[in-house]
Design a protein around this motif. Sequence first.
Motif, PDB file in Angstrom:
ATOM      1  N   UNK A  59     -12.123  13.137   7.189  1.00  0.00           N
ATOM      2  CA  UNK A  59     -10.949  12.141   7.093  1.00  0.00           C
ATOM      3  C   UNK A  59     -10.923  11.813   5.392  1.00  0.00           C
ATOM      4  N   UNK A  60     -10.509  13.232   4.520  1.00  0.00           N
ATOM      5  CA  UNK A  60     -10.594  13.049   3.219  1.00  0.00           C
ATOM      6  C   UNK A  60      -9.942  11.926   2.601  1.00  0.00           C
ATOM      7  N   UNK A  61      -9.694  11.545   1.238  1.00  0.00           N
ATOM      8  CA  UNK A  61      -9.189  10.596   0.919  1.00  0.00           C
ATOM      9  C   UNK A  61      -7.172  11.702   0.745  1.00  0.00           C
ATOM     10  N   UNK A  62      -6.501  11.318   0.819  1.00  0.00           N
ATOM     11  CA  UNK A  62      -5.433  11.563   0.565  1.00  0.00           C
ATOM     12  C   UNK A  62      -4.916  10.682  -0.443  1.00  0.00           C
ATOM     13  N   UNK A  63      -3.393  11.399  -1.082  1.00  0.00           N
ATOM     14  CA  UNK A  63      -2.450  11.451  -2.231  1.00  0.00           C
ATOM     15  C   UNK A  63      -1.857  10.306  -1.846  1.00  0.00           C
ATOM     16  N   UNK A  64      -1.461   9.150  -2.717  1.00  0.00           N
ATOM     17  CA  UNK A  64      -0.859   8.424  -2.013  1.00  0.00           C
ATOM     18  C   UNK A  64       1.054   8.733  -1.883  1.00  0.00           C
ATOM     19  N   UNK A  65       0.756   9.454  -2.503  1.00  0.00           N
ATOM     20  CA  UNK A  65       2.607  10.004  -2.106  1.00  0.00           C
ATOM     21  C   UNK A  65       2.631  10.932  -0.826  1.00  0.00           C
ATOM     22  N   UNK A  66       1.848  10.671  -0.600  1.00  0.00           N
ATOM     23  CA  UNK A  66       1.485  11.179   1.157  1.00  0.00           C
ATOM     24  C   UNK A  66       0.441  10.657   2.286  1.00  0.00           C
ATOM     25  N   UNK A  67       0.814   9.644   1.863  1.00  0.00           N
ATOM     26  CA  UNK A  67       0.157   8.751   3.116  1.00  0.00           C
ATOM     27  C   UNK A  67       1.912   7.469   3.628  1.00  0.00           C
ATOM     28  N   UNK A  68       1.776   8.380   4.754  1.00  0.00           N
ATOM     29  CA  UNK A  68       2.524   6.647   5.364  1.00  0.00           C
ATOM     30  C   UNK A  68       2.056   5.200   5.475  1.00  0.00           C
ATOM     31  N   UNK A  69       0.387   5.048   5.521  1.00  0.00           N
ATOM     32  CA  UNK A  69      -0.196   4.227   6.319  1.00  0.00           C
ATOM     33  C   UNK A  69       0.478   2.811   5.766  1.00  0.00           C
ATOM     34  N   UNK A  70       0.797   2.401   4.094  1.00  0.00           N
ATOM     35  CA  UNK A  70       1.757   1.265   4.428  1.00  0.00           C
ATOM     36  C   UNK A  70       2.876   0.850   4.892  1.00  0.00           C
ATOM     37  N   UNK A  71       3.507   2.009   5.341  1.00  0.00           N
ATOM     38  CA  UNK A  71       4.835   1.804   5.989  1.00  0.00           C
ATOM     39  C   UNK A  71       4.284   1.655   7.653  1.00  0.00           C
ATOM     40  N   UNK A  72       3.018   2.752   7.847  1.00  0.00           N
ATOM     41  CA  UNK A  72       3.231   1.741   9.722  1.00  0.00           C
ATOM     42  C   UNK A  72       2.745   0.721   9.378  1.00  0.00           C
ATOM     43  N   UNK A  73       2.268   0.348   8.595  1.00  0.00           N
ATOM     44  CA  UNK A  73       1.352  -1.477   8.547  1.00  0.00           C
ATOM     45  C   UNK A  73       2.508  -2.609   8.518  1.00  0.00           C
ATOM     46  N   UNK A  74       3.254  -2.160   7.708  1.00  0.00           N
ATOM     47  CA  UNK A  74       5.072  -3.143   7.366  1.00  0.00           C
ATOM     48  C   UNK A  74       6.022  -3.055   8.818  1.00  0.00           C
ATOM     49  N   UNK A  75       5.452  -1.473   9.628  1.00  0.00           N
ATOM     50  CA  UNK A  75       6.620  -2.052  10.924  1.00  0.00           C
ATOM     51  C   UNK A  75       5.909  -2.513  11.945  1.00  0.00           C
ATOM     52  N   UNK A  76       4.626  -2.122  11.709  1.00  0.00           N
ATOM     53  CA  UNK A  76       4.011  -2.821  12.533  1.00  0.00           C
ATOM     54  C   UNK A  76       4.054  -4.441  13.022  1.00  0.00           C
ATOM     55  N   UNK A  77       3.525  -4.542  11.477  1.00  0.00           N
ATOM     56  CA  UNK A  77       3.927  -6.482  11.315  1.00  0.00           C
ATOM     57  C   UNK A  77       5.242  -7.015  12.060  1.00  0.00           C
ATOM     58  N   UNK A  78       6.826  -5.660  11.458  1.00  0.00           N
ATOM     59  CA  UNK A  78       7.684  -6.066  11.916  1.00  0.00           C
ATOM     60  C   UNK A  78       8.156  -5.910  13.785  1.00  0.00           C
ATOM     61  N   UNK A  79       7.376  -5.359  14.305  1.00  0.00           N
ATOM     62  CA  UNK A  79       7.331  -4.651  15.566  1.00  0.00           C
ATOM     63  C   UNK A  79       7.043  -6.408  15.999  1.00  0.00           C
TER      64      UNK A  79
END
Length: 415
Positions: A59-79
């Motif tokens: 799991x090497x570091x991922x550039x922020x512009x390629x990382x969907x993690x924040x949106x996934x976490x937001x979607x989980x909270x909305x779910x």
Amino acid sequence: MKRTIITLTVAGFVLLFGFIALLAFFMERARQNSPAMQVQREIERLKQRGEPVCWRDLTPPVPKQLDGTPLYRQAFAQLEKAKSKFPQSVWDTYNAQVLQAAQPALQTFRKAIEFPHMRLVDKPIFITTPEHLSHFREFARLLRAEAKQHKLKSKMDRAIESYCDIMKLCRRLGDEPFLSAFLAQCSIFSIAQRLLWDDLLSDTNIGIDLYQVALNELRAWDFERDFVKALQAERCVMGIEVFDWQREKGRKSKDLLFRFFFVAFMNKFSWENQLQMLRLYERLIEIANKGAPYNLQKIQRIVDDYTARRYPIVPAMFDFDIVNQIYAIRHLTETALALRLYRSKHGRYPESLQALVPQYLPQVSIDPYDGKPIKYRKLSKGFKVWSVGGNRKDEGGLKAEDWWRKGDLVLESKL
């Protein structure tokens, strides 16, 4: 007399130094052949081959512009917020009201899967299954329900779009290369294929372009590559990091009696176990690299060999059998879509699957359960394609929900 004493003294020192040198030689030889050194050489060999040996390699570091993690976490909270509005029994119906409440989460989720990477797990996973995998399965079920709603409204292009979103999620999960994530991929893939054929296409025709879109999306997930990555990740965690953690814990224990017992007895046993575990993974990964379908009897013999030595074992048979199931589902669905494409051009279904090669299929697929070509029957209206399933008995296309135990895995067209 004096000369004799000197001679004997010199001879004694020579013998002593010779004995010490010989002892040092055998001790070094024993050290080099010890399980600990063999483990170190094995890990060094993996490094030289460019294979991962720790979690960060996977799991090497991922550039922020390629990382969907924040949106996934937001979607989980909305779910979770949407689910809180309904009793579980109502939510599980995935009716129109549930889908309406889930729309904000689905919209955020669709934005997230447009990113090529995610980093929802930031440390090795030893036993527990991350909660977000259950969220992903929930999104797959919501998208399946959404697609069925689109079909009722004759919006088949939107229904296929929902299918493609499930398959895109399946591919994205490959960015989390651990075995429980791969098994979640397999579960989500199965949801997608039940949607595509049983819910959408078994009794409905669509345009050639949509068939091609579905076929391309089906072929896009390289499940064999992700399976190899998952096994490599398990080797890193269960074959390297778990043992390092255990030994570190033993050496630093405040219980002096336990620490003495660990250093005196358990440490050597730990290295021996680790060496055998690494060798087991080496053989399993070698088999996985050859691609599905897999010879489960051969894998069983490997597992039995290690079990006989009382070394720790991974659930290899289960994992390889799951991949064979995915192989069967994928190739049956691919064949069914190819048959529909053939019919769209020729106005009829072919007499045999060989007629699909090479324009619609690269080759007739092999059934992973009996090693023979998958079965096909042209019906007066429609067709059947099937695998003999887990019992390895051809029952003539007798469809069964638990096909991995009895009956056949069947896709049937009513058109």
